[in-house]
Write a protein that holds these residues in place. Sequence first.
Motif, PDB file in Angstrom:
ATOM      1  N   MET A 205       0.851  -1.204   0.000  1.00 52.71           N
ATOM      2  CA  MET A 205       0.000   0.000   0.000  1.00 52.71           C
ATOM      3  C   MET A 205       0.881   1.246   0.000  1.00 52.71           C
ATOM      4  O   MET A 205       1.837   1.356   0.760  1.00 52.71           O
ATOM      5  CB  MET A 205      -0.910   0.016   1.219  1.00 52.71           C
ATOM      6  N   ASN A 206       0.573   2.212  -0.850  1.00 51.63           N
ATOM      7  CA  ASN A 206       1.356   3.434  -0.949  1.00 51.63           C
ATOM      8  C   ASN A 206       1.013   4.362   0.217  1.00 51.63           C
ATOM      9  O   ASN A 206      -0.131   4.758   0.395  1.00 51.63           O
ATOM     10  CB  ASN A 206       1.049   4.136  -2.277  1.00 51.63           C
ATOM     11  N   THR A 207       2.032   4.725   1.006  1.00 50.55           N
ATOM     12  CA  THR A 207       1.800   5.594   2.177  1.00 50.55           C
ATOM     13  C   THR A 207       2.341   6.997   1.954  1.00 50.55           C
ATOM     14  O   THR A 207       2.499   7.767   2.889  1.00 50.55           O
ATOM     15  CB  THR A 207       2.467   4.981   3.420  1.00 50.55           C
ATOM     16  N   MET A 208       2.677   7.334   0.709  1.00 49.56           N
ATOM     17  CA  MET A 208       3.228   8.652   0.401  1.00 49.56           C
ATOM     18  C   MET A 208       2.219   9.742   0.754  1.00 49.56           C
ATOM     19  O   MET A 208       1.027   9.601   0.526  1.00 49.56           O
ATOM     20  CB  MET A 208       3.580   8.712  -1.089  1.00 49.56           C
ATOM     21  N   ASN A 209       2.711  10.859   1.347  1.00 51.48           N
ATOM     22  CA  ASN A 209       1.818  11.976   1.655  1.00 51.48           C
ATOM     23  C   ASN A 209       2.160  13.159   0.774  1.00 51.48           C
ATOM     24  O   ASN A 209       3.155  13.158   0.045  1.00 51.48           O
ATOM     25  CB  ASN A 209       1.887  12.337   3.148  1.00 51.48           C
ATOM     26  N   ILE A 210       1.336  14.211   0.871  1.00 47.78           N
ATOM     27  CA  ILE A 210       1.447  15.328  -0.052  1.00 47.78           C
ATOM     28  C   ILE A 210       2.772  16.080   0.091  1.00 47.78           C
ATOM     29  O   ILE A 210       3.263  16.682  -0.865  1.00 47.78           O
ATOM     30  CB  ILE A 210       0.244  16.288   0.121  1.00 47.78           C
ATOM     31  N   ASP A 211       3.387  16.027   1.277  1.00 45.87           N
ATOM     32  CA  ASP A 211       4.658  16.722   1.473  1.00 45.87           C
ATOM     33  C   ASP A 211       5.768  16.142   0.601  1.00 45.87           C
ATOM     34  O   ASP A 211       6.751  16.823   0.300  1.00 45.87           O
ATOM     35  CB  ASP A 211       5.077  16.646   2.950  1.00 45.87           C
ATOM     36  N   ALA A 212       5.603  14.894   0.195  1.00 44.62           N
ATOM     37  CA  ALA A 212       6.645  14.233  -0.598  1.00 44.62           C
ATOM     38  C   ALA A 212       6.347  14.246  -2.090  1.00 44.62           C
ATOM     39  O   ALA A 212       7.093  13.652  -2.874  1.00 44.62           O
ATOM     40  CB  ALA A 212       6.818  12.797  -0.120  1.00 44.62           C
ATOM     41  N   VAL A 213       5.283  14.923  -2.497  1.00 40.68           N
ATOM     42  CA  VAL A 213       4.861  14.894  -3.899  1.00 40.68           C
ATOM     43  C   VAL A 213       5.075  16.250  -4.552  1.00 40.68           C
ATOM     44  O   VAL A 213       4.706  17.290  -3.991  1.00 40.68           O
ATOM     45  CB  VAL A 213       3.366  14.510  -3.999  1.00 40.68           C
ATOM     46  N   ASP A 214       5.678  16.246  -5.724  1.00 40.38           N
ATOM     47  CA  ASP A 214       5.805  17.449  -6.546  1.00 40.38           C
ATOM     48  C   ASP A 214       4.447  17.696  -7.203  1.00 40.38           C
ATOM     49  O   ASP A 214       4.009  16.923  -8.058  1.00 40.38           O
ATOM     50  CB  ASP A 214       6.889  17.230  -7.608  1.00 40.38           C
TER      51      ASP A 214
ATOM     52  N   LEU B   4       4.456   9.576 -11.329  1.00 40.88           N
ATOM     53  CA  LEU B   4       3.021   9.494 -11.055  1.00 40.88           C
ATOM     54  C   LEU B   4       2.609   8.057 -10.756  1.00 40.88           C
ATOM     55  O   LEU B   4       1.791   7.792  -9.862  1.00 40.88           O
ATOM     56  CB  LEU B   4       2.219  10.028 -12.252  1.00 40.88           C
ATOM     57  N   ARG B   5       3.184   7.125 -11.511  1.00 38.39           N
ATOM     58  CA  ARG B   5       2.865   5.716 -11.289  1.00 38.39           C
ATOM     59  C   ARG B   5       3.308   5.261  -9.904  1.00 38.39           C
ATOM     60  O   ARG B   5       2.635   4.460  -9.253  1.00 38.39           O
ATOM     61  CB  ARG B   5       3.518   4.875 -12.381  1.00 38.39           C
ATOM     62  N   GLU B   6       4.435   5.800  -9.438  1.00 40.01           N
ATOM     63  CA  GLU B   6       4.916   5.465  -8.094  1.00 40.01           C
ATOM     64  C   GLU B   6       3.978   6.055  -7.038  1.00 40.01           C
ATOM     65  O   GLU B   6       3.647   5.408  -6.042  1.00 40.01           O
ATOM     66  CB  GLU B   6       6.331   5.996  -7.892  1.00 40.01           C
ATOM     67  N   VAL B   7       3.554   7.287  -7.278  1.00 39.16           N
ATOM     68  CA  VAL B   7       2.696   7.962  -6.307  1.00 39.16           C
ATOM     69  C   VAL B   7       1.369   7.225  -6.136  1.00 39.16           C
ATOM     70  O   VAL B   7       0.892   6.994  -5.011  1.00 39.16           O
ATOM     71  CB  VAL B   7       2.438   9.420  -6.736  1.00 39.16           C
ATOM     72  N   TYR B   8       0.746   6.846  -7.266  1.00 36.79           N
ATOM     73  CA  TYR B   8      -0.597   6.274  -7.211  1.00 36.79           C
ATOM     74  C   TYR B   8      -0.621   4.754  -7.258  1.00 36.79           C
ATOM     75  O   TYR B   8      -1.693   4.149  -7.165  1.00 36.79           O
ATOM     76  CB  TYR B   8      -1.457   6.859  -8.337  1.00 36.79           C
ATOM     77  N   GLY B   9       0.552   4.131  -7.407  1.00 35.56           N
ATOM     78  CA  GLY B   9       0.593   2.675  -7.413  1.00 35.56           C
ATOM     79  C   GLY B   9      -0.225   2.053  -8.517  1.00 35.56           C
ATOM     80  O   GLY B   9      -0.873   1.015  -8.325  1.00 35.56           O
ATOM     81  N   ASP B  10      -0.202   2.685  -9.694  1.00 38.72           N
ATOM     82  CA  ASP B  10      -1.023   2.220 -10.813  1.00 38.72           C
ATOM     83  C   ASP B  10      -0.342   2.646 -12.110  1.00 38.72           C
ATOM     84  O   ASP B  10       0.375   3.656 -12.146  1.00 38.72           O
ATOM     85  CB  ASP B  10      -2.427   2.848 -10.730  1.00 38.72           C
ATOM     86  N   ALA B  11      -0.582   1.887 -13.189  1.00 34.62           N
ATOM     87  CA  ALA B  11       0.024   2.248 -14.480  1.00 34.62           C
ATOM     88  C   ALA B  11      -0.514   3.578 -15.001  1.00 34.62           C
ATOM     89  O   ALA B  11       0.167   4.290 -15.738  1.00 34.62           O
ATOM     90  CB  ALA B  11      -0.246   1.142 -15.499  1.00 34.62           C
TER      91      ALA B  11
END
Length: 301
Positions: free
Chosen positions: A1-10, A47-54
């Motif tokens: 499960m992707n636990t990335m939060n908005i602080d880590a996203v461009d 983007l694929r890494e962020v959302y865990g989807d192609a």
Amino acid sequence: MNTMNIDAVDLNLLKVFEALHDESSASRAALRLGVTQSAISAALRRLREVYGDALFVRTGRGLAPTLRADQLKPVISEALNKCRQSLAMVNPATGNHEGRSVVVGLSDDFEMALGRRLMAEVRVRAPGLRLIFRQTHSQIVATALLERHLDLAITSGGFANRLLTRRVLGEGSYSCLLEPSSLRPGQTTLDIEEFIEREQILISSAGLIGMVDEGLASLGLSRRVCASTTHFAALPYLLKDTRALSTIPTHAAQAIAQLTGLTLLPCPLPMPRYPIELGWRTSAPPDPAVDAVREAIIGLF
């Protein structure tokens, strides 16, 4: 499960997502954003890494969104539009909507009749704004608005939902469209006998029965349909050099006749009038761009 939060996203990645979804092409997305295609490819990997989807898969016609991408699109576009709105608030007096777009749902008869005039009105009311015309009709318009695929819509009904607001713009009627060479010199009307004697072209999503058939049946009459099509824009090509006619909404008949030289005549069959309505989401927050387009549409009527 992707636990990335908005602080880590461009957050610039969201602009790339929107461009890819709208353009279905990495090269066109790159042109739209003024970057290289390799930059788009790198952003898509992130983007694929962020959302865990192609998110987008390659097909013979470009990039096709996955189900997850289609689910994300209205959420991401709404977030970006709020950011654009916030920037417009800094100096609203400029009235510049560069980079903004408003999606208007309508059928191609309304697009032909209103599109050019609406473009001219929006050019004055909201400089820099891009209009996106998207096909819809009364049976699907409510879902399209609620799922945020459309900002505004013009149809003949379909807005009976407590989450939608509608405004009646006017009433529509029907006229006959036909090749002028098929008429007698000076002929300006059709009687019911000639109407049913001529072959007819039906505009219908199903291609079987139309309102004309229902009206004729009530009189114990019927017509001969030689062809059916789903698009009003095909009529000039289908009617040319024939004796066929088509009974269509008057606003579309007027627009086609003005550009093609086809003749518009009153329909001899009594036909019901229908409402022309404008609809939008009741809970949508104030948006100067959408407001400008809504007022421009109302102004046309």
